[in-house]
Design an enzyme around this catalytic site. Structure first.
Site, PDB file in Angstrom:
ATOM      1  N   TRP A 143       1.276  -1.314   0.250  1.00 57.94           N
ATOM      2  CA  TRP A 143      -0.021   0.007  -0.232  1.00 57.94           C
ATOM      3  C   TRP A 143       1.129   1.408  -0.204  1.00 57.94           C
ATOM      4  CZ3 TRP A 143      -2.218   2.770   5.512  1.00 57.94           C
ATOM      5  CH2 TRP A 143      -3.290   3.376   4.417  1.00 57.94           C
ATOM      6  N   ASP A 224      -0.160  -5.422   9.809  1.00 56.09           N
ATOM      7  CA  ASP A 224      -1.393  -4.341   9.724  1.00 56.09           C
ATOM      8  C   ASP A 224      -2.610  -4.734   8.978  1.00 56.09           C
ATOM      9  OD1 ASP A 224      -2.855  -2.415   8.268  1.00 56.09           O
ATOM     10  OD2 ASP A 224      -1.872  -1.515   6.854  1.00 56.09           O
ATOM     11  N   LYS A 265     -12.950  -1.119   6.374  1.00 54.74           N
ATOM     12  CA  LYS A 265     -13.733  -1.696   5.680  1.00 54.74           C
ATOM     13  C   LYS A 265     -14.691  -2.674   5.739  1.00 54.74           C
ATOM     14  CE  LYS A 265      -9.064   0.089   3.707  1.00 54.74           C
ATOM     15  NZ  LYS A 265      -9.227   0.660   2.446  1.00 54.74           N
TER      16      LYS A 265
HETATM   17  C1  LIG Z   1      -2.740  -2.502   3.688  1.00 54.59           C
HETATM   18  C2  LIG Z   1      -3.416  -1.218   4.450  1.00 54.59           C
HETATM   19  N1  LIG Z   1      -3.410  -1.024   5.671  1.00 54.59           N
HETATM   20  C3  LIG Z   1      -3.920  -0.005   6.542  1.00 54.59           C
HETATM   21  C4  LIG Z   1      -5.427   0.600   5.116  1.00 54.59           C
HETATM   22  C5  LIG Z   1      -5.488   1.786   6.702  1.00 54.59           C
HETATM   23  O1  LIG Z   1      -6.628   2.144   5.643  1.00 54.59           O
HETATM   24  P1  LIG Z   1      -7.403   3.186   7.437  1.00 54.59           P
HETATM   25  O2  LIG Z   1      -6.990   4.489   7.401  1.00 54.59           O
HETATM   26  O3  LIG Z   1      -8.737   3.778   6.124  1.00 54.59           O
HETATM   27  O4  LIG Z   1      -8.138   2.411   7.709  1.00 54.59           O
HETATM   28  C6  LIG Z   1      -5.323   0.712   4.586  1.00 54.59           C
HETATM   29  C7  LIG Z   1      -6.376   1.836   3.368  1.00 54.59           C
HETATM   30  O5  LIG Z   1      -6.390   1.255   2.036  1.00 54.59           O
HETATM   31  C8  LIG Z   1      -4.730  -0.722   3.591  1.00 54.59           C
HETATM   32  O6  LIG Z   1      -5.062  -1.739   2.952  1.00 54.59           O
END
Ligand SMILES: Cc1ncc(COP(=O)(O)O)c(C=O)c1O
Ligand SMILES: *[C@@H]1O[C@H](CO)[C@@H](O)[C@H](O)[C@H]1NC(C)=O
Ligand SMILES: *[C@@H]1O[C@H](CO)[C@@H](O)[C@H](O)[C@H]1NC(C)=O
Length: 426
Positions: A143, A224, A265
């Site tokens: 990411w 993560d 999500k």
């Molecule tokens: C791999 C991964 N980690 C963390 C996140 C963190 O998302 P958020 O800050 O919206 O919880 C995302 C969001 O796309 C992600 O794909």
């Protein structure tokens, strides 16, 4: 002393690739355009979906006598952080029973990573007097924001091989090799399930090799967890790697395991920013009779929160807590996860069926084997560009498609367009 603010010299940065893609999609006035860009679930009508469990929880909260919008404590809504830990670690987690857990609420997964970056920078230092913080190893690819979050905190980022683009599968040997070569005491960021962007997760025997290797070479696993429930529809299956590391392997570790948890999500509350950090102490710090160490760590994490956001947002945390602590709502949420994950699996299958029907050159079976929101399609930059310009089908330059953007009405079109760009002579 004088200082001049060189306003004219402030450089304009390019738009964030993902949000820039979103802007181009919005500006496109073709009526049959398709958004396979951003990682947000869409229902079969291409619309954002408010989970039934979330609606029920919102009703309960708004109709209760103690409904209010007061500040939360600095460390967050305790009934949320406690139950969130059980979601990822399981109800009977040894780490929880042995009081080896420190949890704090964060600004979704991004905020969790940010807190952890700061915490590692402050406290996970070389013993040689230089006080150097650890190197963070990220999967290649990962990411994109991971890189930015850690570099912003001044930490050094390196990459471990992950996706083998010839076999479209895991480069396990490359991964293990980089665990061997990394300086002892590095941090390895692991996507606990539904790897972003590839949708490719290690199998259980591969996870065991990875986790044992991290222990053998003395590196800290940082999980993560942004898509728990999205891969298989089952919270426990999607937490297999984390729970194995914490409850089966941490005996062997002499350092903590850290988890960054997002509920963006899996409860479909992207904009409410619900998340948590969980730090699990190694067993050799036992006994912890008075929780002195837990409290010290919590105080440090709280200081980070206090200086950055004062206290975390309440509304989403209350909703998630209500779902997790009300048995009928929890059951509904489990059904909602199955609704989302099975629709995505169905779209993977339909897309590949269409490509096979069209006899599109190449092997597309990896799209079915991949898990979660995304598929690394293997389409190259030129093909992705042509999809966007000629056909109004938007995906990220790396060839990552958000499968949730597909539905029964647009899937034939998308397959036909993929077929066209694959056959096109550049
Ligand atoms: C791999 C991964 N980690 C963390 C996140 C963190 O998302 P958020 O800050 O919206 O919880 C995302 C969001 O796309 C992600 O794909
Ligand atoms: C499918 O997705 C498109 C957007 O790509 C949307 O316009 C359409 O309404 C969706 N669903 C159905 C059933 O048509
Ligand atoms: C992997 O993909 C990239 C980009 O599509 C390409 O440049 C590179 O040559 C590929 N590598 C291999 C080993 O095929």
């Amino acid at each position: 002393m004088s200082r001049s603010f060189k306003l004219q010299n402030i450089p304009q940065l390019p738009p964030d690739p993902l949000f820039g893609l979103k802007a181009r999609f919005t500006a496109d006035n073709r009526s049959d355009k398709v958004d396979l860009g951003i990682g947000a679930y869409r229902d079969n009508n291409g619309k954002p979906w408010i989970l039934p469990s979330v609606k029920l929880a919102e009703n309960l909260i708004q109709n209760s006598n103690d409904y209010n919008h007061e500040y939360l404590p600095i460390s967050g809504y305790e009934s949320f952080t406690k139950s969130a830990a059980k979601v990822i670690l399981g109800d009977n987690s040894r780490a929880i029973n042995e009081n080896r857990l420190i949890s704090i609420q964060s600004l979704s997964g991004t905020g969790a990573l940010h807190i952890v970056a700061k915490f590692l920078k402050d406290f996970y230092l070389l013993n040689d007097g230089t006080g150097e913080p650890p190197i963070i190893y990220l999967s290649k690819p990962t990411w994109a924001n991971h890189i930015q979050i850690f570099e912003y905190m001044g930490l050094k980022v390196e990459f471990y091989p992950y996706w083998n683009n010839e076999t479209k599968s895991l480069d396990l040997n490359g991964f293990l090799k980089s665990i061997e070569l990394a300086p002892s005491g590095s941090v390895f960021l692991l996507h606990s399930t539904a790897h972003n962007p590839t949708g490719l997760d290690p199998k259980q025997d591969e996870w065991l090799k990875i986790l044992n290797h991290l222990q053998k070479y003395n590196h800290l696993p940082l999980f993560d967890s942004a898509y728990q429930g999205f891969s298989s529809g089952s919270l426990s299956k999607d937490a297999w790697a984390v729970r194995t590391a914490v409850d089966d392997l941490q005996n062997l570790y002499t350092f903590p395991i850290i988890i960054c948890q997002s509920f963006a999500k899996n409860v479909g509350m992207y904009g409410e920013r619900v998340g948590a950090v969980h730090i699990i102490l190694p067993r050799d710090t036992l006994p912890l009779p008075d929780l002195k160490l837990n409290n010290a760590i919590l105080s440090q994490l709280s200081k980070i929160i206090r200086s950055e956001l004062s206290n975390p947002p309440a509304y989403g945390a209350k909703i998630v807590s209500k779902i997790l602590n009300t048995p009928q709502l929890f059951k509904q949420w489990e059904d909602d996860l199955i609704t989302m994950s099975s629709r995505i699996m169905k779209m993977r299958k339909l897309l590949v069926d269409e490509l096979i029907l069209l006899k599109t050159p190449g092997d597309w079976s990896h799209i079915i084997e991949q898990q979660g929101m995304f598929s690394f399609t293997g389409l190259n930059v030129n093909q992705v560009k042509r999809l966007e310009l000629q056909h109004g089908v938007y995906l990220v330059g790396s060839g990552r498609a958000s499968i949730a953007g597909l539905n029964e009405s647009n899937i034939k079109k998308v397959a036909k367009c993929i077929d066209e760009v694959v056959r096109f002579e550049y």
